[in-house]
Design an enzyme around this catalytic site. Sequence first.
Site, PDB file in Angstrom:
ATOM      1  CB  VAL A  33      -0.941  -0.006   1.222  1.00  0.00           C
ATOM      2  CG1 VAL A  33      -1.799   1.247   1.249  1.00  0.00           C
ATOM      3  CG2 VAL A  33      -1.817  -1.260   1.205  1.00  0.00           C
ATOM      4  N   PRO A  34       1.191   1.777  -1.177  1.00  0.00           N
ATOM      5  CG  PRO A  34       1.044   2.546  -3.380  1.00  0.00           C
ATOM      6  CD  PRO A  34       0.397   1.601  -2.396  1.00  0.00           C
ATOM      7  CB  CYS A  35       2.112   5.308   2.657  1.00  0.00           C
ATOM      8  SG  CYS A  35       3.274   4.222   3.481  1.00  0.00           S
ATOM      9  CG  HIS A  36       6.785   4.196  -1.293  1.00  0.00           C
ATOM     10  ND1 HIS A  36       5.990   3.064  -1.164  1.00  0.00           N
ATOM     11  CD2 HIS A  36       7.198   4.220  -2.584  1.00  0.00           C
ATOM     12  CE1 HIS A  36       5.958   2.431  -2.331  1.00  0.00           C
ATOM     13  NE2 HIS A  36       6.683   3.107  -3.203  1.00  0.00           N
TER      14      HIS A  36
END
Length: 158
Positions: free
Chosen positions: A126-129
Amino acid sequence: MNTRYVTFDTALGKMTLQSNDLGLLGAWFETQTTQPKELGEYCETDPILNNAIKQLQEYFSGSRTDFSLPLAAKGTAFQQKVWQALTTIPYGETWSYQDLADAIKNPKAVRAVGLANGKNPISVIVPCHRVIGKNGKLTGYAGGVERKAKLLDLEKME
């Protein structure tokens, strides 16, 4: 519901993965502050965990740009909405917190979106980056800003 976990090494450090019968609950780098104290039973044979390891290894090698795993992160309804929106940010792209707030149709919730983003328990997948400041600067990342920069650089190699 029983939780299981496993640890494995990546190019950016050791990760811990946690699952239950519904799906992946979390993916944390060793220095992340969002990892729960109780992880459950250590298990190297859980199919969800093994599939997550395989997909993460493919991601880190540059051969995977998206993930197909059952996700079961625990959070408030608002956090769930933000985390779902995170999964729509395309590989190799970044959004601002405003973009994320707009994506959930709540443009005034930029701060709340930032807080929910910071509590995302499923790093990388879950690409919060991929969320950065409005000015284009890298902002906080539970796994460390240096690691965030490396993840974004990895995605630019495509």
